[in-house]
Design a protein around this motif. Structure first.
Motif, PDB file in Angstrom:
ATOM      1  N   ARG A 296     -58.193  -8.257  10.125  1.00 30.96           N
ATOM      2  CA  ARG A 296     -58.058  -6.885   9.606  1.00 30.96           C
ATOM      3  C   ARG A 296     -56.667  -6.630   9.029  1.00 30.96           C
ATOM      4  O   ARG A 296     -56.524  -6.121   7.929  1.00 30.96           O
ATOM      5  N   ASP A 297     -55.632  -7.018   9.792  1.00 40.39           N
ATOM      6  CA  ASP A 297     -54.262  -6.641   9.441  1.00 40.39           C
ATOM      7  C   ASP A 297     -53.495  -7.746   8.728  1.00 40.39           C
ATOM      8  O   ASP A 297     -52.416  -7.496   8.191  1.00 40.39           O
ATOM      9  N   GLY A 298     -53.990  -8.971   8.794  1.00 43.38           N
ATOM     10  CA  GLY A 298     -53.242 -10.093   8.231  1.00 43.38           C
ATOM     11  C   GLY A 298     -52.025 -10.432   9.079  1.00 43.38           C
ATOM     12  O   GLY A 298     -51.151 -11.176   8.658  1.00 43.38           O
ATOM     13  N   ARG A 299     -51.948  -9.881  10.272  1.00 46.49           N
ATOM     14  CA  ARG A 299     -50.865 -10.233  11.194  1.00 46.49           C
ATOM     15  C   ARG A 299     -51.416 -10.263  12.622  1.00 46.49           C
ATOM     16  O   ARG A 299     -52.442  -9.655  12.917  1.00 46.49           O
ATOM     17  N   THR A 300     -50.695 -10.966  13.469  1.00 51.96           N
ATOM     18  CA  THR A 300     -51.168 -11.188  14.829  1.00 51.96           C
ATOM     19  C   THR A 300     -50.956  -9.942  15.686  1.00 51.96           C
ATOM     20  O   THR A 300     -49.855  -9.397  15.694  1.00 51.96           O
ATOM     21  N   PRO A 301     -51.981  -9.492  16.400  1.00 50.21           N
ATOM     22  CA  PRO A 301     -51.858  -8.254  17.180  1.00 50.21           C
ATOM     23  C   PRO A 301     -51.029  -8.447  18.442  1.00 50.21           C
ATOM     24  O   PRO A 301     -50.838  -9.572  18.895  1.00 50.21           O
ATOM     25  N   ASP A 302     -50.559  -7.318  19.008  1.00 47.68           N
ATOM     26  CA  ASP A 302     -49.957  -7.390  20.340  1.00 47.68           C
ATOM     27  C   ASP A 302     -51.022  -7.010  21.377  1.00 47.68           C
ATOM     28  O   ASP A 302     -52.161  -6.682  21.035  1.00 47.68           O
ATOM     29  N   ARG A 303     -50.626  -7.044  22.644  1.00 48.21           N
ATOM     30  CA  ARG A 303     -51.611  -6.853  23.720  1.00 48.21           C
ATOM     31  C   ARG A 303     -52.211  -5.448  23.720  1.00 48.21           C
ATOM     32  O   ARG A 303     -53.410  -5.278  23.950  1.00 48.21           O
ATOM     33  N   ALA A 304     -51.354  -4.444  23.424  1.00 48.60           N
ATOM     34  CA  ALA A 304     -51.845  -3.065  23.464  1.00 48.60           C
ATOM     35  C   ALA A 304     -52.924  -2.844  22.404  1.00 48.60           C
ATOM     36  O   ALA A 304     -53.952  -2.199  22.670  1.00 48.60           O
ATOM     37  N   MET A 305     -52.718  -3.407  21.208  1.00 46.97           N
ATOM     38  CA  MET A 305     -53.718  -3.267  20.140  1.00 46.97           C
ATOM     39  C   MET A 305     -55.030  -3.920  20.543  1.00 46.97           C
ATOM     40  O   MET A 305     -56.122  -3.412  20.295  1.00 46.97           O
ATOM     41  N   LEU A 306     -54.894  -5.068  21.177  1.00 45.64           N
ATOM     42  CA  LEU A 306     -56.091  -5.804  21.571  1.00 45.64           C
ATOM     43  C   LEU A 306     -56.861  -5.060  22.670  1.00 45.64           C
ATOM     44  O   LEU A 306     -58.078  -4.903  22.603  1.00 45.64           O
ATOM     45  N   GLU A 307     -56.118  -4.560  23.647  1.00 45.67           N
ATOM     46  CA  GLU A 307     -56.759  -3.821  24.754  1.00 45.67           C
ATOM     47  C   GLU A 307     -57.480  -2.578  24.202  1.00 45.67           C
ATOM     48  O   GLU A 307     -58.548  -2.217  24.668  1.00 45.67           O
ATOM     49  N   GLU A 308     -56.873  -1.955  23.194  1.00 41.50           N
ATOM     50  CA  GLU A 308     -57.471  -0.757  22.607  1.00 41.50           C
ATOM     51  C   GLU A 308     -58.813  -1.102  21.949  1.00 41.50           C
ATOM     52  O   GLU A 308     -59.798  -0.393  22.108  1.00 41.50           O
TER      53      GLU A 308
END
Ligand SMILES: Nc1ncnc2c1ncn2[C@@H]1O[C@H](COP(=O)(O)OP(=O)(O)OP(=O)(O)O)[C@@H](O)[C@H]1O
Ligand SMILES: [Mg+2]
Length: 325
Positions: A296-308
């Motif tokens: 989606r973003d073309g960049r690697t997510p952090d943990r908070a984004m993933l948990e959301e």
């Protein structure tokens, strides 16, 4: 070189997180955004250009660090400017790159990545020159500290010894079974606990059979706990011992802008989930969310984004068909 959105330096991020050692490819990605990939002969003007860390295991290591794990990267580059930049870029992402072999007289690998306006990518990779094959320079004693090791097929000599030592030490392992020579896939798949193929990797491993049969063949080669194949927005087909047929873990629906590295991030997230002690279905769901956010973003997510994203999946799809009691 920018990996994008770096917060915190080497060794700071995820200090208490589970340790994942990622082994294999690191390359400089030269990314060109274009409207259309024209068939040759052609001349195309790029709308944008960027340079960043790429390579399966390197992207996976960055994903581990962003998602709160402790990431160690083992790979090989030349002792040249590109090699130095890659090492710095990994370190600035919080990845321990002290095991990166920088070989005198070798040339560092690089890729040209062409991304079209729907986010689909074409990649040309130059795999470098005179990179050492002997993995004995790696600090293999650190393996016993890991919660999981992840290898791609681009340094097969290292992957073999890492998988064997991990199995001896009781450390779980996973493989990014990407497009590679058939003999390399045949050599490495039996040595890992979790073989997660890319579509082309599975076709090379088990030519001429449907993916369901390819996964069953992979499971039969050794004491594997999982054989799976990632299918982009179609999700992941997976098979574990005792299951009659593969199950499908759907992808999280997102509007993809750049699918480059979604598979790499999926594998890093999966290895971290295993290192954290997550169960198989949970780990596949965690990895799918990470892959989707990267697409989606073309960049690697952090943990908070993933948990959301995980928390927002209200309609949890049935993963296995339950029999009536
Ligand atoms: N467009 C997408 N939408 C949602 N999820 C995606 C999308 N693309 C990838 N993913 C997630 O990431 C996983 C891995 O993607 P994919 O199968 O494309 O990897 P790949 O073929 O190894 O590509 P690469 O290694 O170049 O990233 C998929 O199984 C899925 O869970
Ligand atoms: Mg891949």
């Amino acid at each position: 070189m920018s990996g994008g959105g770096v917060s915190g330096g080497a060794g700071v991020k995820g200090q208490g997180g589970a340790l994942v050692i990622c082994v294999g490819q690191v390359v400089t990605d030269h990314t060109f955004r274009v409207d259309e990939v024209e068939p040759p002969p052609s001349k195309t003007t790029a709308r944008a250009y960027s340079m960043s860390v790429g390579g399966m295991a390197a992207n996976a290591a960055i994903a581990v660090a962003r998602l709160g794990g402790r990431a160690v990267f083992w790979g090989r580059v030349g002792r040249d400017e590109a090699g130095e930049e890659l090492r710095h870029a990994l370190e600035s992402e919080g990845v321990d790159a002290s095991g990166l072999v920088m070989a005198e007289g070798a040339r560092t690998p690089l890729s040209a990545v062409i991304v079209d306006k729907v986010g689909e990518r074409s990649i040309v990779t130059y795999r470098g020159e005179r990179l050492p094959t002997d993995p004995s320079a790696l600090p293999l004693d650190r393996l016993s500290e890991a919660g999981c090791v992840l290898c791609d097929p681009r340094w097969p000599e290292a992957a073999e010894v890492v998988f064997r030592r991990a199995r001896e030490a009781g450390v779980p392992s996973a493989m990014d079974a990407e497009k590679s020579e058939e003999r390399i896939l045949r050599q490495l798949v039996p040595l890992t606990d979790h073989a997660i193929f890319a579509k082309t990797g599975l076709t090379i491993f088990a030519p001429g059979v449907p993916p369901e049969e390819g996964l069953a063949r992979a499971l039969r080669t050794g004491p594997l706990k999982l054989a799976a194949v990632t299918l982009g927005e179609k999700g992941t087909l997976w098979l574990s011992p005792g299951m009659e047929a593969p199950a499908r873990r759907p992808a999280f629906p997102v509007d993809a802008t750049n699918t480059t590295g979604a598979g790499d991030v999926f594998h890093g997230a999966f290895a971290l989930a295993i290192a954290e002690g997550q169960g198989m279905e949970e780990a596949l769901r965690f990895a799918s969310a990470a892959g989707a956010l990267r697409a989606r973003d073309g960049r690697t997510p952090d943990r908070a984004m993933l948990e959301e994203l995980l928390a927002g999946e209200t309609d949890v799809p049935p993963i296995r068909v339950r029999r009536k009691a």
